[in-house]
Scaffold this active site. Structure first.
Site, PDB file in Angstrom:
ATOM      1  N   ARG A 119       0.819  -1.206   0.000  1.00 13.40           N
ATOM      2  CA  ARG A 119       0.000   0.000   0.000  1.00 13.40           C
ATOM      3  C   ARG A 119       0.852   1.254   0.000  1.00 13.40           C
ATOM      4  O   ARG A 119       0.318   2.356   0.073  1.00 13.40           O
ATOM      5  CB  ARG A 119      -0.885   0.002   1.236  1.00 13.40           C
ATOM      6  CG  ARG A 119      -2.369  -0.146   0.922  1.00 13.40           C
ATOM      7  CD  ARG A 119      -3.098  -0.224   2.250  1.00 13.40           C
ATOM      8  NE  ARG A 119      -4.470   0.138   2.137  1.00 13.40           N
ATOM      9  CZ  ARG A 119      -5.470  -0.728   1.993  1.00 13.40           C
ATOM     10  NH1 ARG A 119      -5.236  -2.000   1.871  1.00 13.40           N
ATOM     11  NH2 ARG A 119      -6.711  -0.295   1.955  1.00 13.40           N
TER      12      ARG A 119
ATOM     13  N   ARG B 255     -18.944  -2.186   8.017  1.00 13.87           N
ATOM     14  CA  ARG B 255     -17.627  -2.151   8.652  1.00 13.87           C
ATOM     15  C   ARG B 255     -17.470  -0.841   9.404  1.00 13.87           C
ATOM     16  O   ARG B 255     -17.922   0.200   8.945  1.00 13.87           O
ATOM     17  CB  ARG B 255     -16.535  -2.243   7.573  1.00 13.87           C
ATOM     18  CG  ARG B 255     -15.886  -3.595   7.490  1.00 13.87           C
ATOM     19  CD  ARG B 255     -15.056  -3.718   6.240  1.00 13.87           C
ATOM     20  NE  ARG B 255     -14.035  -2.680   6.105  1.00 13.87           N
ATOM     21  CZ  ARG B 255     -13.189  -2.627   5.091  1.00 13.87           C
ATOM     22  NH1 ARG B 255     -13.231  -3.525   4.136  1.00 13.87           N
ATOM     23  NH2 ARG B 255     -12.288  -1.663   5.012  1.00 13.87           N
TER      24      ARG B 255
ATOM     25  N   ARG C  99     -21.839  -0.104   1.664  1.00 15.06           N
ATOM     26  CA  ARG C  99     -21.361  -1.492   1.735  1.00 15.06           C
ATOM     27  C   ARG C  99     -21.840  -2.176   3.015  1.00 15.06           C
ATOM     28  O   ARG C  99     -21.832  -1.598   4.088  1.00 15.06           O
ATOM     29  CB  ARG C  99     -19.835  -1.499   1.692  1.00 15.06           C
ATOM     30  CG  ARG C  99     -19.222  -2.856   1.976  1.00 15.06           C
ATOM     31  CD  ARG C  99     -17.827  -2.986   1.428  1.00 15.06           C
ATOM     32  NE  ARG C  99     -16.848  -2.136   2.086  1.00 15.06           N
ATOM     33  CZ  ARG C  99     -15.584  -2.032   1.673  1.00 15.06           C
ATOM     34  NH1 ARG C  99     -15.187  -2.665   0.595  1.00 15.06           N
ATOM     35  NH2 ARG C  99     -14.743  -1.257   2.311  1.00 15.06           N
TER      36      ARG C  99
ATOM     37  N   ARG D 155      -9.238   7.542   4.251  1.00 14.93           N
ATOM     38  CA  ARG D 155      -8.688   6.396   3.524  1.00 14.93           C
ATOM     39  C   ARG D 155      -8.411   6.756   2.066  1.00 14.93           C
ATOM     40  O   ARG D 155      -7.415   6.315   1.486  1.00 14.93           O
ATOM     41  CB  ARG D 155      -9.665   5.213   3.589  1.00 14.93           C
ATOM     42  CG  ARG D 155      -9.594   4.480   4.941  1.00 14.93           C
ATOM     43  CD  ARG D 155     -10.849   3.702   5.238  1.00 14.93           C
ATOM     44  NE  ARG D 155     -11.116   2.626   4.314  1.00 14.93           N
ATOM     45  CZ  ARG D 155     -12.326   2.085   4.136  1.00 14.93           C
ATOM     46  NH1 ARG D 155     -13.361   2.530   4.844  1.00 14.93           N
ATOM     47  NH2 ARG D 155     -12.501   1.100   3.294  1.00 14.93           N
TER      48      ARG D 155
HETATM   49  P1  ADP Z   1     -10.135  -0.903   1.757  1.00 18.24           P
HETATM   50  O1  ADP Z   1      -9.284  -1.323   0.602  1.00 18.24           O
HETATM   51  O2  ADP Z   1     -11.591  -0.858   1.416  1.00 18.24           O
HETATM   52  O3  ADP Z   1      -9.673   0.358   2.424  1.00 18.24           O
HETATM   53  P2  ADP Z   1      -8.970  -2.984   3.484  1.00 18.24           P
HETATM   54  O4  ADP Z   1      -9.747  -4.051   4.159  1.00 18.24           O
HETATM   55  O5  ADP Z   1      -8.017  -3.404   2.423  1.00 18.24           O
HETATM   56  O6  ADP Z   1     -10.080  -1.987   2.921  1.00 18.24           O
HETATM   57  O7  ADP Z   1      -8.135  -2.149   4.581  1.00 18.24           O
HETATM   58  C1  ADP Z   1      -8.732  -1.622   5.722  1.00 18.24           C
HETATM   59  C2  ADP Z   1      -7.689  -0.887   6.560  1.00 18.24           C
HETATM   60  O8  ADP Z   1      -6.680  -1.820   7.022  1.00 18.24           O
HETATM   61  C3  ADP Z   1      -6.890   0.193   5.835  1.00 18.24           C
HETATM   62  O9  ADP Z   1      -7.578   1.432   5.822  1.00 18.24           O
HETATM   63  C4  ADP Z   1      -5.600   0.244   6.680  1.00 18.24           C
HETATM   64  O10 ADP Z   1      -5.803   0.980   7.872  1.00 18.24           O
HETATM   65  C5  ADP Z   1      -5.387  -1.207   7.072  1.00 18.24           C
HETATM   66  N1  ADP Z   1      -4.495  -1.876   6.085  1.00 18.24           N
HETATM   67  C6  ADP Z   1      -4.856  -2.832   5.192  1.00 18.24           C
HETATM   68  N2  ADP Z   1      -3.798  -3.193   4.429  1.00 18.24           N
HETATM   69  C7  ADP Z   1      -2.744  -2.447   4.844  1.00 18.24           C
HETATM   70  C8  ADP Z   1      -1.377  -2.324   4.454  1.00 18.24           C
HETATM   71  N3  ADP Z   1      -0.859  -3.043   3.434  1.00 18.24           N
HETATM   72  N4  ADP Z   1      -0.585  -1.448   5.124  1.00 18.24           N
HETATM   73  C9  ADP Z   1      -1.069  -0.728   6.134  1.00 18.24           C
HETATM   74  N5  ADP Z   1      -2.342  -0.755   6.541  1.00 18.24           N
HETATM   75  C10 ADP Z   1      -3.182  -1.606   5.919  1.00 18.24           C
END
Ligand code: ADP
Ligand code: ZN
Length: 206
Positions: free
Chosen positions: A88, A152, A122, A163
């Site tokens: 990310r 969620r 969602r 986000r």
């Molecule tokens: P979305 O893609 O809809 O934001 P996710 O379930 O992928 O939902 O992620 C939810 C939250 O989890 C993110 O907003 C972040 O806080 C955390 N997160 C997920 N993946 C990562 C990552 N690779 N690095 C840091 N934080 C993460």
């Protein structure tokens, strides 16, 4: 085949990841799901992750990279995997290249205006299924398992805006990162239905 799925929150990464994993016999690895499971079980990782997730920020790289590194050591990934939500940012992408070999990065492109509407509508089930209120006709149970649907906690407008900002600043640069490695495939029709998007994904993956 090892795949990285890129896309803003609400772009449909999770929905497509499940389908890709099924069709190509890959393991679906979602860092968001891993964090949510840890929060539910109140583990040390969950305790660290919660405040970041609630604020729409990224969980620290050391924690996140270590989780993924350990997950990729398990035997079941030998046939390949779909990474959903990782990397990310550029630090995570560089780190990933040290312990994994990625074949393709699929970027699901969706207009920002639509993302907010999608995420705020969602509803999810603990089995992993995900729905939008516009197609639920007032129902609040999962069509797959009968479980109760819920929103969620981080799918509220304020956290969603944070986000999206996090995505634009930290994650979007990964599009050029994978482009420079000649691994990028862009799904242009991300605004269409899940079936249409999946058809495009299959066209790109072959
Ligand atoms: P979305 O893609 O809809 O934001 P996710 O379930 O992928 O939902 O992620 C939810 C939250 O989890 C993110 O907003 C972040 O806080 C955390 N997160 C997920 N993946 C990562 C990552 N690779 N690095 C840091 N934080 C993460
Ligand atoms: Zn369910």
């Amino acid at each position: 085949m090892n795949i990285v799925l890129l896309g803003a929150p609400g772009a449909g990464k999770g929905t497509q990841a499940v389908r890709i994993a099924e069709k190509y016999g890959l393991v679906h690895i979602s860092t968001g799901d891993i964090f949510r499971a840890n929060i539910k079980d109140n583990t040390p990782i969950g305790q660290v992750a919660k405040s970041y997730i609630d604020a729409g920020k990224l969980v620290p790289d050391e924690v996140t990279c270590e989780i993924v590194r350990q997950r990729l050591e398990k035997k079941d990934v030998s046939a390949g995997y779909v990474l959903d939500g990782f990397p990310r940012n550029l630090i995570q992408a560089h780190e990933l290249d040290k312990f994994a070999s990625i074949d393709v990065c699929l970027d699901i492109d969706v207009d920002e205006a639509l993302l907010l509407e999608r995420i705020c509508g969602r509803r999810v089930c603990s089995c992993g299924a995900s729905y939008h209120i516009s197609t639920l006709n007032g129902k609040d149970t999962c069509a797959k398992c009968g479980g109760k649907l819920y929103a969620r906690e981080d799918d509220n407008p304020e956290t969603v805006k944070a986000r999206l900002a996090t995505y634009n600043i930290q994650t979007a640069p990964l599009i050029s990162y994978y482009g420079a490695q000649n691994k990028l495939k862009t799904v242009m029709c991300g605004t269409k239905t899940p079936d249409e998007v999946f058809a495009a994904v299959c066209g790109l993956l072959g």
